[in-house]
Design a protein around this motif. Sequence first.
Motif, PDB file in Angstrom:
ATOM      1  N   MET A 131      28.796  40.604  49.037  1.00 46.15           N
ATOM      2  CA  MET A 131      28.797  40.513  47.577  1.00 46.15           C
ATOM      3  C   MET A 131      28.224  39.188  47.105  1.00 46.15           C
ATOM      4  O   MET A 131      28.197  38.209  47.838  1.00 46.15           O
ATOM      5  CB  MET A 131      30.218  40.639  47.062  1.00 46.15           C
ATOM      6  CG  MET A 131      30.833  41.966  47.390  1.00 46.15           C
ATOM      7  SD  MET A 131      32.179  42.291  46.274  1.00 46.15           S
ATOM      8  CE  MET A 131      33.096  43.448  47.245  1.00 46.15           C
ATOM      9  N   GLU A 132      27.807  39.200  45.872  1.00 48.82           N
ATOM     10  CA  GLU A 132      27.355  37.954  45.254  1.00 48.82           C
ATOM     11  C   GLU A 132      28.547  37.307  44.562  1.00 48.82           C
ATOM     12  O   GLU A 132      29.368  38.013  43.989  1.00 48.82           O
ATOM     13  CB  GLU A 132      26.287  38.252  44.192  1.00 48.82           C
ATOM     14  CG  GLU A 132      25.046  38.846  44.759  1.00 48.82           C
ATOM     15  CD  GLU A 132      24.013  39.082  43.670  1.00 48.82           C
ATOM     16  OE1 GLU A 132      23.917  38.271  42.739  1.00 48.82           O
ATOM     17  OE2 GLU A 132      23.313  40.083  43.762  1.00 48.82           O
ATOM     18  N   PRO A 133      28.646  35.984  44.579  1.00 52.98           N
ATOM     19  CA  PRO A 133      29.743  35.356  43.839  1.00 52.98           C
ATOM     20  C   PRO A 133      29.531  35.526  42.326  1.00 52.98           C
ATOM     21  O   PRO A 133      28.393  35.477  41.855  1.00 52.98           O
ATOM     22  CB  PRO A 133      29.651  33.886  44.238  1.00 52.98           C
ATOM     23  CG  PRO A 133      28.286  33.695  44.794  1.00 52.98           C
ATOM     24  CD  PRO A 133      27.784  35.024  45.266  1.00 52.98           C
ATOM     25  N   ALA A 134      30.616  35.763  41.609  1.00 52.86           N
ATOM     26  CA  ALA A 134      30.494  35.966  40.163  1.00 52.86           C
ATOM     27  C   ALA A 134      30.335  34.626  39.457  1.00 52.86           C
ATOM     28  O   ALA A 134      31.172  33.743  39.631  1.00 52.86           O
ATOM     29  CB  ALA A 134      31.733  36.683  39.642  1.00 52.86           C
ATOM     30  N   ASP A 188      34.748  38.504  41.740  1.00 49.56           N
ATOM     31  CA  ASP A 188      33.551  38.816  42.518  1.00 49.56           C
ATOM     32  C   ASP A 188      33.377  40.331  42.674  1.00 49.56           C
ATOM     33  O   ASP A 188      32.289  40.863  42.506  1.00 49.56           O
ATOM     34  CB  ASP A 188      33.617  38.176  43.913  1.00 49.56           C
ATOM     35  CG  ASP A 188      33.455  36.672  43.843  1.00 49.56           C
ATOM     36  OD1 ASP A 188      33.104  36.180  42.753  1.00 49.56           O
ATOM     37  OD2 ASP A 188      33.683  35.998  44.852  1.00 49.56           O
ATOM     38  N   TRP A 189      34.466  40.987  42.997  1.00 47.54           N
ATOM     39  CA  TRP A 189      34.398  42.449  43.168  1.00 47.54           C
ATOM     40  C   TRP A 189      33.908  43.096  41.870  1.00 47.54           C
ATOM     41  O   TRP A 189      33.024  43.951  41.882  1.00 47.54           O
ATOM     42  CB  TRP A 189      35.782  42.999  43.565  1.00 47.54           C
ATOM     43  CG  TRP A 189      35.751  44.440  43.961  1.00 47.54           C
ATOM     44  CD1 TRP A 189      35.617  44.939  45.223  1.00 47.54           C
ATOM     45  CD2 TRP A 189      35.851  45.584  43.094  1.00 47.54           C
ATOM     46  NE1 TRP A 189      35.628  46.319  45.187  1.00 47.54           N
ATOM     47  CE2 TRP A 189      35.763  46.741  43.897  1.00 47.54           C
ATOM     48  CE3 TRP A 189      35.993  45.750  41.711  1.00 47.54           C
ATOM     49  CZ2 TRP A 189      35.822  48.044  43.379  1.00 47.54           C
ATOM     50  CZ3 TRP A 189      36.045  47.033  41.183  1.00 47.54           C
ATOM     51  CH2 TRP A 189      35.955  48.163  42.016  1.00 47.54           C
ATOM     52  N   TYR A 233      32.210  41.830  39.393  1.00 47.20           N
ATOM     53  CA  TYR A 233      30.811  41.493  39.114  1.00 47.20           C
ATOM     54  C   TYR A 233      29.888  42.408  39.915  1.00 47.20           C
ATOM     55  O   TYR A 233      28.951  43.011  39.390  1.00 47.20           O
ATOM     56  CB  TYR A 233      30.587  40.021  39.457  1.00 47.20           C
ATOM     57  CG  TYR A 233      29.203  39.495  39.196  1.00 47.20           C
ATOM     58  CD1 TYR A 233      28.716  39.402  37.895  1.00 47.20           C
ATOM     59  CD2 TYR A 233      28.391  39.067  40.238  1.00 47.20           C
ATOM     60  CE1 TYR A 233      27.453  38.906  37.653  1.00 47.20           C
ATOM     61  CE2 TYR A 233      27.124  38.566  40.002  1.00 47.20           C
ATOM     62  CZ  TYR A 233      26.668  38.489  38.706  1.00 47.20           C
ATOM     63  OH  TYR A 233      25.403  37.997  38.472  1.00 47.20           O
ATOM     64  N   ASN A 234      30.184  42.543  41.196  1.00 50.13           N
ATOM     65  CA  ASN A 234      29.328  43.365  42.055  1.00 50.13           C
ATOM     66  C   ASN A 234      29.465  44.851  41.752  1.00 50.13           C
ATOM     67  O   ASN A 234      28.525  45.623  41.929  1.00 50.13           O
ATOM     68  CB  ASN A 234      29.634  43.078  43.527  1.00 50.13           C
ATOM     69  CG  ASN A 234      29.076  41.732  43.945  1.00 50.13           C
ATOM     70  OD1 ASN A 234      27.930  41.630  44.347  1.00 50.13           O
ATOM     71  ND2 ASN A 234      29.868  40.681  43.802  1.00 50.13           N
TER      72      ASN A 234
END
Length: 273
Positions: free
Chosen positions: A36-39, A129-130, A132-133
Amino acid sequence: MMNLRKFKTVVAALTAFALGIAVGPAAAAGDEDVRMEPAPVSRLDVESLQRGARTFVNYCLNCHAAKYMRYNRLTDIGVDIPQIQDNLMFATTKVGDTMTIAMRPADAKAWFGAPPPDLSVEARVRGADWLYNYFLGFYRDDESATGWNNLVFHNVGMPQVLWELSGSNRLVTKEFENVHEAEGAAIAAKGLAKVEHRAGGKVALLTLTGDGKGSQPEAEYRKTVADLVNFLDYMAEPAKNKRISLGLIVLLYLGVLFVFAYWLKREYWKDIH
Ligand code: HEC
């Protein structure tokens, strides 16, 4: 008085509950195969929170409620009552109301296969983060009931409700001989990517590509999502902002106190040296 057996049962239940809470988010975020990408969120950015609140009431409250959030609490993030009444309230006329919806959970379950959960504390369950992704992870899937699927939440019952902004993503699948190559390619892909183990020892790397048809260019859509997630995170724990600002004031106070204390120390020791 509670007898010992009852007490033990209660303790066991509480422990299980606490463990459940501790393990829950880790398990949700710990799906090892998804990178994942960091938010990019900052809960002290009030303008971002306001934009996020607007997206939330416009796009999410049709299906999801936020029953622990009152409209007039939005004054905490700098929106005044007339602004709330004119721009942010569609479902009710009373600013003291909580964010509930008209849809009945049973209907929602029949329509979507799963009821849309209340989002008041969703960010504490899933983490920023979750979330956002999740909003970057929707893609077109003709085999699913809604026509959508999600890289982070496989076979999700929710359609991509922001598709007019984002456009439609398509899934890109590449196969590799082993997991190391796939992981390497996932890192090189830099964004959201999923490594999936297939039959016959092959490993697939799943990424997304946009069709560029959204009303917002990709960078802007990401900002919209970041603001939305920022708001969800804020809503899940509004008091945290107060704690942060209080913490800063305390540090400032200690800083000032230190100057005086140091000055006093120098005064005391002046004659001794
Ligand atoms: C058309 C109705 C609908 C709209 C509008 C909608 N959702 Fe959903 N949402 C759902 C349904 C149904 C689910 C349950 C999906 C499942 O469990 O498969 C869901 C699930 C979710 C989840 C995952 C919950 C979890 O942890 O399992 C999140 C997060 C979420 N929605 C956020 C949002 C946000 C934020 C918005 C506004 C941008 C939004 N949704 C708009 C129907 C909707």
